[in-house]
Design a protein around this motif. Structure first.
Motif, PDB file in Angstrom:
ATOM      1  N   ASN A 147      56.355 -11.592  21.941  1.00  0.00           N
ATOM      2  CA  ASN A 147      57.697 -10.951  21.891  1.00  0.00           C
ATOM      3  C   ASN A 147      58.294 -11.257  20.485  1.00  0.00           C
ATOM      4  O   ASN A 147      59.032 -10.145  19.938  1.00  0.00           O
ATOM      5  CB  ASN A 147      58.550 -11.635  22.634  1.00  0.00           C
ATOM      6  N   SER A 148      57.943 -12.384  19.734  1.00  0.00           N
ATOM      7  CA  SER A 148      58.380 -12.406  18.508  1.00  0.00           C
ATOM      8  C   SER A 148      57.738 -11.363  17.357  1.00  0.00           C
ATOM      9  O   SER A 148      58.420 -10.781  16.613  1.00  0.00           O
ATOM     10  CB  SER A 148      57.932 -13.786  18.014  1.00  0.00           C
ATOM     11  N   ILE A 149      56.506 -11.225  17.456  1.00  0.00           N
ATOM     12  CA  ILE A 149      55.747 -10.138  16.891  1.00  0.00           C
ATOM     13  C   ILE A 149      56.214  -8.806  16.998  1.00  0.00           C
ATOM     14  O   ILE A 149      56.502  -8.018  16.018  1.00  0.00           O
ATOM     15  CB  ILE A 149      54.248 -10.289  17.060  1.00  0.00           C
ATOM     16  N   LEU A 150      56.391  -8.433  18.307  1.00  0.00           N
ATOM     17  CA  LEU A 150      56.960  -7.121  18.771  1.00  0.00           C
ATOM     18  C   LEU A 150      58.309  -7.075  18.065  1.00  0.00           C
ATOM     19  O   LEU A 150      58.790  -6.021  17.604  1.00  0.00           O
ATOM     20  CB  LEU A 150      56.987  -6.820  20.193  1.00  0.00           C
ATOM     21  N   LYS A 151      59.207  -7.848  18.195  1.00  0.00           N
ATOM     22  CA  LYS A 151      60.516  -7.767  17.788  1.00  0.00           C
ATOM     23  C   LYS A 151      60.608  -7.676  16.058  1.00  0.00           C
ATOM     24  O   LYS A 151      61.116  -6.810  15.563  1.00  0.00           O
ATOM     25  CB  LYS A 151      61.332  -9.362  17.996  1.00  0.00           C
ATOM     26  N   ARG A 152      59.666  -8.182  15.302  1.00  0.00           N
ATOM     27  CA  ARG A 152      59.500  -8.278  13.928  1.00  0.00           C
ATOM     28  C   ARG A 152      58.998  -6.974  13.543  1.00  0.00           C
ATOM     29  O   ARG A 152      59.424  -5.994  12.599  1.00  0.00           O
ATOM     30  CB  ARG A 152      58.187  -9.401  13.340  1.00  0.00           C
ATOM     31  N   LEU A 153      57.936  -6.269  14.383  1.00  0.00           N
ATOM     32  CA  LEU A 153      57.492  -5.209  14.088  1.00  0.00           C
ATOM     33  C   LEU A 153      58.634  -3.826  14.434  1.00  0.00           C
ATOM     34  O   LEU A 153      58.711  -3.020  13.365  1.00  0.00           O
ATOM     35  CB  LEU A 153      56.324  -4.535  15.067  1.00  0.00           C
ATOM     36  N   GLU A 154      59.500  -4.080  15.376  1.00  0.00           N
ATOM     37  CA  GLU A 154      60.591  -3.189  15.393  1.00  0.00           C
ATOM     38  C   GLU A 154      61.593  -3.195  14.495  1.00  0.00           C
ATOM     39  O   GLU A 154      62.055  -2.201  13.856  1.00  0.00           O
ATOM     40  CB  GLU A 154      61.239  -3.569  17.061  1.00  0.00           C
ATOM     41  N   MET A 155      61.744  -4.164  13.881  1.00  0.00           N
ATOM     42  CA  MET A 155      62.513  -4.531  12.528  1.00  0.00           C
ATOM     43  C   MET A 155      61.956  -3.888  11.265  1.00  0.00           C
ATOM     44  O   MET A 155      62.954  -3.214  10.724  1.00  0.00           O
ATOM     45  CB  MET A 155      62.861  -6.036  12.480  1.00  0.00           C
ATOM     46  N   THR A 156      60.738  -3.891  11.290  1.00  0.00           N
ATOM     47  CA  THR A 156      60.083  -3.437  10.255  1.00  0.00           C
ATOM     48  C   THR A 156      60.088  -1.704  10.409  1.00  0.00           C
ATOM     49  O   THR A 156      60.338  -1.033   9.369  1.00  0.00           O
ATOM     50  CB  THR A 156      58.647  -3.880  10.122  1.00  0.00           C
ATOM     51  N   LYS A 157      59.857  -1.189  11.480  1.00  0.00           N
ATOM     52  CA  LYS A 157      60.271   0.093  11.845  1.00  0.00           C
ATOM     53  C   LYS A 157      61.593   0.560  11.414  1.00  0.00           C
ATOM     54  O   LYS A 157      61.491   1.764  10.897  1.00  0.00           O
ATOM     55  CB  LYS A 157      60.024   0.484  13.359  1.00  0.00           C
ATOM     56  N   GLN A 162      65.257   3.644   7.668  1.00  0.00           N
ATOM     57  CA  GLN A 162      66.291   3.535   7.025  1.00  0.00           C
ATOM     58  C   GLN A 162      66.090   3.843   5.382  1.00  0.00           C
ATOM     59  O   GLN A 162      66.712   4.506   4.691  1.00  0.00           O
ATOM     60  CB  GLN A 162      67.229   2.416   7.059  1.00  0.00           C
ATOM     61  N   GLU A 163      65.138   3.203   4.882  1.00  0.00           N
ATOM     62  CA  GLU A 163      64.667   3.406   3.675  1.00  0.00           C
ATOM     63  C   GLU A 163      64.183   4.700   3.305  1.00  0.00           C
ATOM     64  O   GLU A 163      64.369   5.251   2.302  1.00  0.00           O
ATOM     65  CB  GLU A 163      63.788   2.130   2.984  1.00  0.00           C
ATOM     66  N   THR A 164      63.434   5.273   4.173  1.00  0.00           N
ATOM     67  CA  THR A 164      62.627   6.609   3.987  1.00  0.00           C
ATOM     68  C   THR A 164      63.985   7.607   4.052  1.00  0.00           C
ATOM     69  O   THR A 164      63.922   8.375   3.099  1.00  0.00           O
ATOM     70  CB  THR A 164      61.803   6.915   5.270  1.00  0.00           C
ATOM     71  N   GLU A 165      64.907   7.498   5.123  1.00  0.00           N
ATOM     72  CA  GLU A 165      66.165   8.426   5.124  1.00  0.00           C
ATOM     73  C   GLU A 165      66.844   8.304   3.737  1.00  0.00           C
ATOM     74  O   GLU A 165      67.286   9.460   3.305  1.00  0.00           O
ATOM     75  CB  GLU A 165      67.134   8.221   6.115  1.00  0.00           C
ATOM     76  N   ALA A 166      67.070   7.021   3.246  1.00  0.00           N
ATOM     77  CA  ALA A 166      67.877   7.145   1.864  1.00  0.00           C
ATOM     78  C   ALA A 166      67.217   7.557   0.923  1.00  0.00           C
ATOM     79  O   ALA A 166      67.772   8.101  -0.141  1.00  0.00           O
ATOM     80  CB  ALA A 166      68.262   5.524   1.870  1.00  0.00           C
ATOM     81  N   PHE A 167      65.979   7.294   0.947  1.00  0.00           N
ATOM     82  CA  PHE A 167      64.970   7.805  -0.375  1.00  0.00           C
ATOM     83  C   PHE A 167      65.060   9.292  -0.286  1.00  0.00           C
ATOM     84  O   PHE A 167      65.291   9.874  -1.433  1.00  0.00           O
ATOM     85  CB  PHE A 167      63.754   7.434  -0.207  1.00  0.00           C
ATOM     86  N   CYS A 168      64.973  10.117   0.773  1.00  0.00           N
ATOM     87  CA  CYS A 168      64.773  11.338   0.859  1.00  0.00           C
ATOM     88  C   CYS A 168      66.264  11.932   0.620  1.00  0.00           C
ATOM     89  O   CYS A 168      66.213  13.128  -0.183  1.00  0.00           O
ATOM     90  CB  CYS A 168      64.446  11.910   2.439  1.00  0.00           C
ATOM     91  N   GLY A 169      67.238  11.374   0.833  1.00  0.00           N
ATOM     92  CA  GLY A 169      68.606  11.620   0.819  1.00  0.00           C
ATOM     93  C   GLY A 169      68.862  11.606  -0.833  1.00  0.00           C
ATOM     94  O   GLY A 169      69.476  12.708  -1.310  1.00  0.00           O
TER      95      GLY A 169
END
Length: 210
Positions: A147-157, A162-169
């Motif tokens: 569960n800890s790993i899955l939570k960390r992966l969700e945060m990474t996703k 967010q960074e991709t949207e900001a970069f493309c913007g």
């Protein structure tokens, strides 16, 4: 061609003085005399004037062409390098995520494989694992870790999204601003280009009329 003001005289000179000529800039020897001594150093024979204009225009156009070509090439190389870096980062991220999820599935399957098994048919090592599951905390520990790993992966996703949207913007905004430079008819860049174009055409027309 003959002088407009002195019909019997041919145009032999061009006035290059930094002033608004009372007469036209095409001069005959009589026009030069009427201009006075103050402008004598600013009168150039038509042939020499033509050579100077062509030389100046040629140098200017060659320099501008070289600058445009160089910057275009540099921009193209930068885009290619950026594309290569982004591709490498994307592939490394994709491989890392795949590796993590594959490992999670393997660990999960290790526990699932003990479903519906006959304890008497298991090896001592496998039987020991079952005993630990019943009497110890390996299954609880695994669920906590998973569960800890899955939570960390969700945060990474979410972070990458967010960074991709900001970069493309930012890229879209920058591209729109660049395109506006050639869309605004009254922009300084446009006026400057029109000025240079007009000066170039004026120079050619003047040369042709000499």
């Amino acid at each position: 061609m003959n002088c407009t003001y002195h019909i019997d005289s041919s145009v032999l000179l061009v006035c290059t003085a930094p002033h608004q000529c009372q007469f036209q800039r095409r001069l005959c020897v009589e026009c030069q005399y009427e201009h006075g001594e103050n402008f004598k150093n600013h009168t150039v024979p038509t042939k020499i004037f033509q050579q100077k204009v062509l030389k100046k225009l040629k140098e200017s156009l060659l320099n501008e062409t070289s600058q445009i070509t160089t910057q275009r090439l540099n921009f193209k190389q930068m885009l290619a390098l950026t594309q290569s870096k982004l591709k490498q980062i994307w592939e490394e991220l994709e491989n890392s995520i795949k590796l993590i999820y594959d490992q999670l599935e393997r660990e999960e399957n290790c526990f699932k494989n003990f479903n519906n098994v006959n304890p008497l048919e298991l090896s001592n090592t496998e039987l020991e694992k079952l005993v630990q599951i019943i009497t110890g905390k390996p299954l609880d520990d695994w669920n906590d870790q998973k569960n800890s790993i899955l939570k960390r992966l969700e945060m990474t996703k979410n972070y990458w999204n967010q960074e991709t949207e900001a970069f493309c913007g930012k890229l879209n905004k920058e591209m729109k601003e660049m395109l506006e430079l050639i869309k605004k008819d009254n922009s300084p860049q446009h006026n400057f280009q029109n000025f240079k174009k007009g000066r170039f055409v004026l120079g050619l027309n003047l040369i042709q009329n000499l």
